[in-house]
Design an enzyme around this catalytic site. Structure first.
Site, PDB file in Angstrom:
ATOM      1  N   LYS A   1      41.957  41.039  45.063  1.00 40.48           N
ATOM      2  CA  LYS A   1      40.943  41.137  46.110  1.00 40.48           C
ATOM      3  C   LYS A   1      40.240  39.788  46.180  1.00 40.48           C
ATOM      4  O   LYS A   1      40.460  38.928  45.327  1.00 40.48           O
ATOM      5  CB  LYS A   1      39.937  42.246  45.810  1.00 40.48           C
ATOM      6  CG  LYS A   1      39.416  42.228  44.362  1.00 40.48           C
ATOM      7  CD  LYS A   1      38.515  43.410  44.023  1.00 40.48           C
ATOM      8  CE  LYS A   1      39.225  44.695  43.777  1.00 40.48           C
ATOM      9  NZ  LYS A   1      38.941  45.716  44.777  1.00 40.48           N
ATOM     10  N   ARG A   2      39.394  39.580  47.184  1.00 39.43           N
ATOM     11  CA  ARG A   2      38.604  38.356  47.214  1.00 39.43           C
ATOM     12  C   ARG A   2      37.841  38.206  45.896  1.00 39.43           C
ATOM     13  O   ARG A   2      37.447  39.200  45.271  1.00 39.43           O
ATOM     14  CB  ARG A   2      37.609  38.385  48.382  1.00 39.43           C
ATOM     15  CG  ARG A   2      38.256  38.178  49.729  1.00 39.43           C
ATOM     16  CD  ARG A   2      38.885  36.800  49.834  1.00 39.43           C
ATOM     17  NE  ARG A   2      37.868  35.781  50.002  1.00 39.43           N
ATOM     18  CZ  ARG A   2      37.765  34.988  51.077  1.00 39.43           C
ATOM     19  NH1 ARG A   2      38.621  35.077  52.063  1.00 39.43           N
ATOM     20  NH2 ARG A   2      36.814  34.085  51.154  1.00 39.43           N
TER      21      ARG A   2
ATOM     22  N   LYS B   1      45.367  51.596  48.599  1.00 34.33           N
ATOM     23  CA  LYS B   1      46.764  51.129  48.575  1.00 34.33           C
ATOM     24  C   LYS B   1      47.362  51.352  47.193  1.00 34.33           C
ATOM     25  O   LYS B   1      48.488  51.836  47.051  1.00 34.33           O
ATOM     26  CB  LYS B   1      46.839  49.618  48.864  1.00 34.33           C
ATOM     27  CG  LYS B   1      46.333  49.188  50.210  1.00 34.33           C
ATOM     28  CD  LYS B   1      46.174  47.651  50.231  1.00 34.33           C
ATOM     29  CE  LYS B   1      45.300  47.234  51.395  1.00 34.33           C
ATOM     30  NZ  LYS B   1      44.892  45.814  51.302  1.00 34.33           N
TER      31      LYS B   1
ATOM     32  N   THR C   1      39.567  49.089  50.295  1.00 29.22           N
ATOM     33  CA  THR C   1      40.807  49.701  50.774  1.00 29.22           C
ATOM     34  C   THR C   1      41.945  49.367  49.816  1.00 29.22           C
ATOM     35  O   THR C   1      42.938  50.095  49.774  1.00 29.22           O
ATOM     36  CB  THR C   1      41.176  49.223  52.193  1.00 29.22           C
ATOM     37  OG1 THR C   1      41.120  47.794  52.224  1.00 29.22           O
ATOM     38  CG2 THR C   1      40.249  49.810  53.225  1.00 29.22           C
TER      39      THR C   1
ATOM     40  N   HIS D   1      29.430  46.991  57.606  1.00 33.47           N
ATOM     41  CA  HIS D   1      30.343  46.792  56.478  1.00 33.47           C
ATOM     42  C   HIS D   1      29.664  46.324  55.208  1.00 33.47           C
ATOM     43  O   HIS D   1      30.329  46.160  54.190  1.00 33.47           O
ATOM     44  CB  HIS D   1      31.420  45.758  56.820  1.00 33.47           C
ATOM     45  CG  HIS D   1      32.502  46.290  57.696  1.00 33.47           C
ATOM     46  ND1 HIS D   1      33.627  46.892  57.201  1.00 33.47           N
ATOM     47  CD2 HIS D   1      32.627  46.316  59.044  1.00 33.47           C
ATOM     48  CE1 HIS D   1      34.414  47.259  58.210  1.00 33.47           C
ATOM     49  NE2 HIS D   1      33.823  46.930  59.340  1.00 33.47           N
TER      50      HIS D   1
ATOM     51  N   LYS E   1      32.357  41.937  42.861  1.00 35.45           N
ATOM     52  CA  LYS E   1      33.621  42.632  42.550  1.00 35.45           C
ATOM     53  C   LYS E   1      33.961  42.541  41.055  1.00 35.45           C
ATOM     54  O   LYS E   1      34.831  43.231  40.561  1.00 35.45           O
ATOM     55  CB  LYS E   1      34.758  42.067  43.400  1.00 35.45           C
ATOM     56  CG  LYS E   1      34.624  42.413  44.894  1.00 35.45           C
ATOM     57  CD  LYS E   1      35.753  41.812  45.699  1.00 35.45           C
ATOM     58  CE  LYS E   1      35.673  42.082  47.186  1.00 35.45           C
ATOM     59  NZ  LYS E   1      36.273  43.355  47.612  1.00 35.45           N
TER      60      LYS E   1
HETATM   61  C1  LIG Z   1      43.639  45.388  51.257  1.00 37.57           C
HETATM   62  C2  LIG Z   1      43.379  43.926  51.232  1.00 37.57           C
HETATM   63  C3  LIG Z   1      42.101  43.454  50.965  1.00 37.57           C
HETATM   64  C4  LIG Z   1      40.943  44.368  50.646  1.00 37.57           C
HETATM   65  O1  LIG Z   1      40.981  44.642  49.257  1.00 37.57           O
HETATM   66  P1  LIG Z   1      39.710  45.278  48.490  1.00 37.57           P
HETATM   67  O2  LIG Z   1      40.248  45.535  47.120  1.00 37.57           O
HETATM   68  O3  LIG Z   1      39.374  46.543  49.203  1.00 37.57           O
HETATM   69  O4  LIG Z   1      38.630  44.275  48.520  1.00 37.57           O
HETATM   70  C5  LIG Z   1      41.901  42.096  50.960  1.00 37.57           C
HETATM   71  N1  LIG Z   1      42.904  41.234  51.198  1.00 37.57           N
HETATM   72  C6  LIG Z   1      44.164  41.656  51.434  1.00 37.57           C
HETATM   73  C7  LIG Z   1      45.234  40.647  51.666  1.00 37.57           C
HETATM   74  C8  LIG Z   1      44.445  43.009  51.470  1.00 37.57           C
HETATM   75  O5  LIG Z   1      45.700  43.414  51.717  1.00 37.57           O
END
Ligand SMILES: *Cc1c(COP(=O)(O)O)cnc(C)c1O
Length: 852
Positions: free
Chosen positions: A590-591, A702, A698, A399, A596
């Protein structure tokens, strides 16, 4: 230490009778439940509201112990969950029967994280029961939406990796692939984030405090997990002799099962999470007579194993408790699945034919040594045969390529906690290096790169290398990431084992991220293109011709507007800021991590603020910049980025000249449920990581699925999103991966870049002058120092390109017909990013497991 060391390790604490030939299925598993259409556009099961009403009242009385007069909302939630669970259990038994009777291959997904979120809405959706249960509750004067909100998120993960595991579990069930998820039942999941004066504060999370109606505790499914001690060799080394591990400590892993129903409830899998218990207290007493306090301390140490999730994301935890957690759930899971296999098939030789194990990152990679140990030490198998079975059963997903996230354990620690495993790892390494030597000339440097032991950093075991060697297939999570794996971390190993590395681009489950999160859009799509896309996501493409149909566009835009009004209420309640749904909702959720680049987004916000003040006549799109995300508790710079975002937001909000045209809000406590609220309301999706650093992402999928337009770098799965939606329907900017590599090599500092960018220079000046932190003018100096120096994440280098891309977004927003066309085409072309597609690829190309 307890004095249990002299017990043999193979003591069977209990044998699980649950997975033998299961019987008593009330309904057939895979014969469907007679689904028909419902007003929401989603299919519904045949059960009527009256039946649900009776079930819920029954559960309220006999499970929860309340009457309609005494029931609080929480009691209604519990009763409803139990009623839904009953329906799931029927399918669960049937699915296990079919797997057993037909000898279907099982998939085992090992993951130290499962970021699940809530289960009531998810289960209702998949069981086709949402409308009927809503109606049943209405007749009882209870609102489904308000009781759903009472369910705490199961937040047993940090971010993308854990959420991927949850999406995969849902897709495996939806595809009727027999599967078990294996992980840890943390008593405390990821911390709750509060914002105090703009600073992140971590609060403990106790999702189990009001009970968990979804799980079944299985006290009889228990395995011994051993730590420490010494290894005795009887009758010589290697195949001639036998190793006997005399552990110093012994924990017990207890199973907790949560059924995972797939789409239309046809198939139900199991998520089996382990919790740690010390040995039976009576035994403890017997063994520790005279040392009551010591015995309790040992007990606390063992039970700490499943107490709390490590809150690290993209950095290695590197502590002994973490190693104990990893081994604990890996060993329990391997003991469980080998026992299940042996019960059904009597012989280990066929293990790879009936079991495929997936290691989600290196966290469970000790499985390589543990499976070898079980086969050799506990079941008397010879090394070569054990190695053949191991390497045909295990697979590994990588990952991350970031050095600080690549797991390694010091030889000292591993030898102390898992002495037998260290021996096995040395043996694997010896065989591995011997085979390489046999295959032609090699060099010391090449051997050093190939070895399981990193000698440069004080003798450490490289867990990625161990997983690679022990795996049948090794996969990356996007095309770009997989290619970079071949060129970087696994360059030499890939040369020795060409073809072992394959790509499996991540996906998301559309059930949660479209059908449940965005019922308005889902209903519109069903009405427009029919329900076929509910079962075949590629058929979303049938919405493409409607991207220029004024009636459809108007309705699509109205869904978005309503979703933005709903999110606006949440923003008002949690941040005290009013938002206008006519503004562009620009979302980065996101985190929080430097790679990022939330900082890049905040700097652009400051530049926009300055530009609006300079010349109020300019036609920037009115924007609400929405941030949400947690920082690792110990990640000082990420926490400072959160504070900066909050300070900038407050400053803008205090400025009447700007606040109606630009806002920055930071929603606290990002989790799956908050994501479900934000994603359907997003106009713009920020996917702006430094090229080469986001393995897949991911969140990008979404948001794209729900019609947000992506502004992003050519990183991770953004690259494949561009291919799928078309270049004209995504806003790409910034350095590419090779350009980032070249810039790094050239050693250009951020300060040099700033010298050539008047706009960025002004932003930096304002921050330096303390314009956003008058109470502490030096507050953000550490952030500035980092980007003005080596600028490892290319914040300065990409700034002008990012600014310019945002102005292209403004231009698109100014042309609503063009905006909505692009937005709708994003929804229409995201079918490929369904995790069903990802799981089908794993089944066909890695696991050899059945679907349907
Ligand atoms: C989808 C999701 C992530 C991953 O988000 P990225 O933008 O791909 O880093 C992290 N936390 C939550 C709660 C999510 O639903």
């Amino acid at each position: 230490m307890t004095n249990l060391a002299d017990q043999p390790t193979s003591i069977a604490l209990a044998v699980d009778g649950h997975d033998g030939p299961p019987r008593l299925a009330r309904g057939g598993a895979d014969d469907g439940i007679g689904f028909g259409p419902s007003p929401s556009g989603l299919p519904s099961s045949g059960r009527t509201a009256e039946q649900w009403r009776d079930d819920i009242l029954d559960k309220l009385l006999y499970e929860v112990g309340r009457t309609t007069q005494t029931a609080a909302p929480q009691d209604w939630y519990q009763a409803t969950a139990y009623a839904v669970r009953d329906q799931i259990v029927d399918g669960w038994v049937g699915s296990r029967t079919r797997t057993y009777d037909e000898g279907r291959k099982r998939v085992y997904y090992f993951s130290v994280e499962f970021l699940i979120g809530r289960l009531l809405t998810d289960s209702l959706c998949n069981m086709g029961a949402t409308a009927a249960v809503r109606q049943a509750l209405n007749t009882l004067g209870v609102s489904l939406d308000s009781i759903s909100e009472l369910e705490p998120d199961a937040a047993l993960g940090n971010g993308g990796l854990g959420r991927l595991a949850a999406c995969f579990m849902e897709s495996l069930a939806s595809l009727s692939t027999p599967a078990y998820g294996y992980g840890i039942r943390y008593e405390q999941g990821l911390f709750k984030q509060a914002l105090v004066d703009g600073w992140q504060r971590e609060l403990p999370e106790d999702w189990l405090s009001l009970g968990n109606p979804w799980e079944f505790k299985r006290p009889d499914v228990a395995y011994p997990i051993c730590f420490g001690g010494v290894v005795e060799h009887i009758g010589g080394d290697g195949d001639k002799g036998r190793a006997v591990w005399h552990p110093a400590e012994r924990a017990v892993a207890i199973a907790h099962d949560t059924p995972v129903p797939g789409w239309r409830g046809r198939h139900v899998n199991t998520l089996r999470l382990w919790s740690a218990r010390s040995l039976d207290p009576m035994q403890l007493e017997a063994f520790n007579r005279g040392d009551f306090v010591g015995a309790l301390a040992d007990r606390a140490k063992i039970e700490a194993i499943s107490r709390v999730l490590y809150p690290n994301d993209e950095t290695e935890a590197g502590q002994e408790l973490r190693l104990r957690q990893e081994f604990f759930f890996t060993s329990a899971s391997l003991q469980d699945l080998t026992r299940r296999h042996l019960t059904q098939y009597k012989d280990f030789a066929s293990l790879p034919d009936y079991c495929a194990i997936q290691l989600n990152d290196t966290h469970p990679s000790i499985a390589v040594a543990e499976l070898m140990r079980l086969l050799i030490d506990e079941h008397g198998m010879a090394w070569d045969e054990a190695w053949s079975i191991t390497t045909r059963t295990l697979n590994y997903t990588n990952h991350t390529l970031m050095p600080e996230a690549l797991e390694s354990w010091s030889v000292e620690l591993l030898g102390r906690v898992l002495p037998r495993h260290l021996e096995i790892i040395y043996q694997i390494n010896w065989e591995h290096l011997r085979r390489i030597a046999e295959h032609g000339p090699t060099t010391d440097a090449r051997n050093a790169a190939l070895s399981l032991i990193d000698e440069q950093h004080g003798r450490r075991v490289r867990m990625g290398h161990l997983a690679f060697l022990g795996a049948h297939r090794v996969n990356g999570v996007s095309a770009l990431h997989t290619e970079l794996m071949r060129q970087t971390v696994f360059k030499e190993l890939n040369e020795v084992y060409p073809g072992k590395i394959v790509n499996k681009t991540n996906g998301i489950t559309f059930r949660r991220w479209l059908f449940e999160a965005n019922p308005r859009l889902t209903a519109l799509l069903v009405e427009t293109i029919g329900p076929a896309f509910l079962d075949d996501p590629m058929r979303l493409v049938e919405a493409a011709p409607f991207a220029t149909d004024p009636v459809f566009v108007e309705r699509y835009a109205r869904c978005r507007r309503e979703n933005k009004i709903s999110l606006g209420r949440i923003i008002r309640d949690r941040c005290g800021i009013a938002t206008d749904p006519a503004s562009l909702f620009d979302v980065q959720i996101k985190r929080i991590h430097e790679y990022k680049r939330q900082l890049l987004n905040v700097l652009e916000t400051v530049a926009l603020y300055q530009a609006i003040k300079d010349d109020p006549g300019q036609s920037f799109a009115p924007r609400v910049k929405i941030f949400a995300g947690k920082s690792a508790a110990s990640y000082v710079r990420a926490k400072l980025i959160i504070k900066l975002a909050n300070d900038v937001g407050h400053r803008i909000d205090a400025d009447p000249a700007v606040r109606d045209r630009l806002k920055l809000v930071f929603l606290p406590n990002y989790n799956v449920s908050l994501a479900e609220d934000i994603v359907p309301a997003a106009d713009l999706s920020e996917q702006i990581s430094t090229a080469g650093m986001e393995a897949s992402g991911t969140g990008n999928m979404k948001l794209g699925l729900n019609g947000a337009i992506t502004i992003g770098t050519l990183d991770g799965a953004n690259v494949e999103m561009r291919t799928n939606v078309g270049e004209e329907n995504i806003v790409i900017f910034g350095l590419t991966t090779p350009e980032v590599q070249a810039k790094r090599a050239a050693g250009i500092t951020g300060a040099e870049v700033v010298a050539g960018s008047p706009r960025l220079a002004r932003v930096i000046e304002a921050l330096k002058a303390g314009e956003f932190s008058p109470d502490d003018k030096q507050r953000f100096a550490p952030l500035l120092d980092a980007i003005l120096g080596a600028d490892p994440f290319m914040v300065c280098a990409d700034f002008d390109s990012y600014w310019e891309a945002q102005r292209r977004v403004d231009a698109l927003w100014a042309d609503p017909a063009a905006w909505w066309r692009v937005s709708i085409l994003n929804t229409a072309h995201m079918g490929w990013f369904s995790s069903d597609r990802t799981i089908r690829e794993y089944c066909a190309e890695i696991w050899g497991a059945p679907t349907d």
